[in-house]
Design a protein around this motif. Structure first.
Motif, PDB file in Angstrom:
ATOM      1  N   GLU A  45       0.891  -1.244   0.054  1.00  0.00           N
ATOM      2  CA  GLU A  45       0.073   0.013  -0.067  1.00  0.00           C
ATOM      3  C   GLU A  45       0.838   1.410   0.011  1.00  0.00           C
ATOM      4  N   ASP A  97       3.008  -9.078   1.340  1.00  0.00           N
ATOM      5  CA  ASP A  97       3.526  -8.061   2.019  1.00  0.00           C
ATOM      6  C   ASP A  97       5.277  -8.234   2.379  1.00  0.00           C
ATOM      7  N   LEU A 199      -3.629  -0.319  -5.290  1.00  0.00           N
ATOM      8  CA  LEU A 199      -2.722   0.515  -4.379  1.00  0.00           C
ATOM      9  C   LEU A 199      -3.147   1.829  -4.035  1.00  0.00           C
ATOM     10  N   SER A 204      -6.421   6.244   0.530  1.00  0.00           N
ATOM     11  CA  SER A 204      -4.837   6.794   0.185  1.00  0.00           C
ATOM     12  C   SER A 204      -4.934   8.188  -0.393  1.00  0.00           C
TER      13      SER A 204
END
Length: 251
Positions: A45, A97, A199, A204
């Motif tokens: 992310e 991740d 993403l 975000s």
């Protein structure tokens, strides 16, 4: 991400400041920001969150150095960069991740090692600019692919791109202008891939909006400092901190 604590936000603000600073002065400093984002946030992310901030910094760099780009060099480089970006997007899609975080660490350390090796070669041989067409094509292919892959995986394309521009023997202003346009175009090219991989999201972008003022301050500070600083000394600090950040991500 909207519920980050102050303890989390402080390093992110500092990283955003470094992003702006790196865009108008020493691009290698951006690797420090990449490492900070990957430590505070989930590694995958973090690459999507940092991308709009990089583009904001690119706009400042273009506004300052826009007239000094070598467009012939950029046009030769972009096809190989595009292949690298696509390969990087495929890599991001299939890894978890932990692998992503360690991959960023490996890239940061590897790129610093390449840069240091390159600097030593320059000191030993003053004539290292490729003269033949075939050598220039191979340099564009290798560095272009590496820049595309590393910028997609870790937003760390600055090091291979810088090494390539030094290899081509560019002057300071041409270096800054070509780099500014290169990263703005490549980062725009990455947006659809980042959105497709999930993403970049509404959350975000809200976090990016909160961090944007720090990028602006950093870009203005970098522009001011670039005309007054000892670049060689600062570069040593940036490379050292990049290695420390990369090794920390490998733990």
């Amino acid at each position: 991400m909207l519920d980050l604590s102050t303890v989390d936000l402080i390093p992110l603000y500092l990283a955003a400041l470094v992003i702006g600073f790196s865009k108008t002065s020493i691009g290698g400093a951006g690797t420090i920001a990449v490492a900070i984002f990957a430590l505070v946030l989930p590694a995958k992310e973090s690459t999507g969150i940092i991308l709009p901030l990089l583009m904001l910094g690119d706009l400042f760099a273009i506004s300052i150095y826009r007239r000094h780009a070598d467009w012939g060099l950029l046009l030769r480089l972009f096809p190989y960069v595009a292949v690298g970006v696509v390969a990087g997007a495929g890599f991001v899609r299939v890894v978890d991740d932990t692998v992503m975080r360690r991959s960023i660490g490996v890239l940061l350390v590897l790129l610093v090692v390449i840069h240091v090796w390159r600097q030593r070669r320059l000191r030993k041989n003053s004539d290292v600019v490729p003269t033949s067409a075939s050598r220039r094509r191979w340099a564009a292919l290798g560095f272009g692919f590496l820049a595309g892959f590393s910028t997609m995986v870790a937003n760390a394309g600055g090091a291979p791109m810088s090494i390539y521009l030094f290899t081509m023997g560019m002057g300071v202003m041409s270096f800054l202008g070509t780099g500014a346009w290169f990263f703005f175009i490549v980062n725009c090219f990455k947006v659809p891939f980042s959105v497709g991989l999930g993403l970049i999201s509404v959350d975000s972008l809200w976090l990016d909006l909160r961090l944007a003022p720090a990028v602006v301050v950093g870009a203005l500070l970098g522009w001011w400092v670039a005309k007054r600083m000892d670049i060689k000394t600062f570069e040593k600090w940036v490379l050292g901190l990049s290695v420390v950040s990369g090794l920390n991500l490998l733990r």
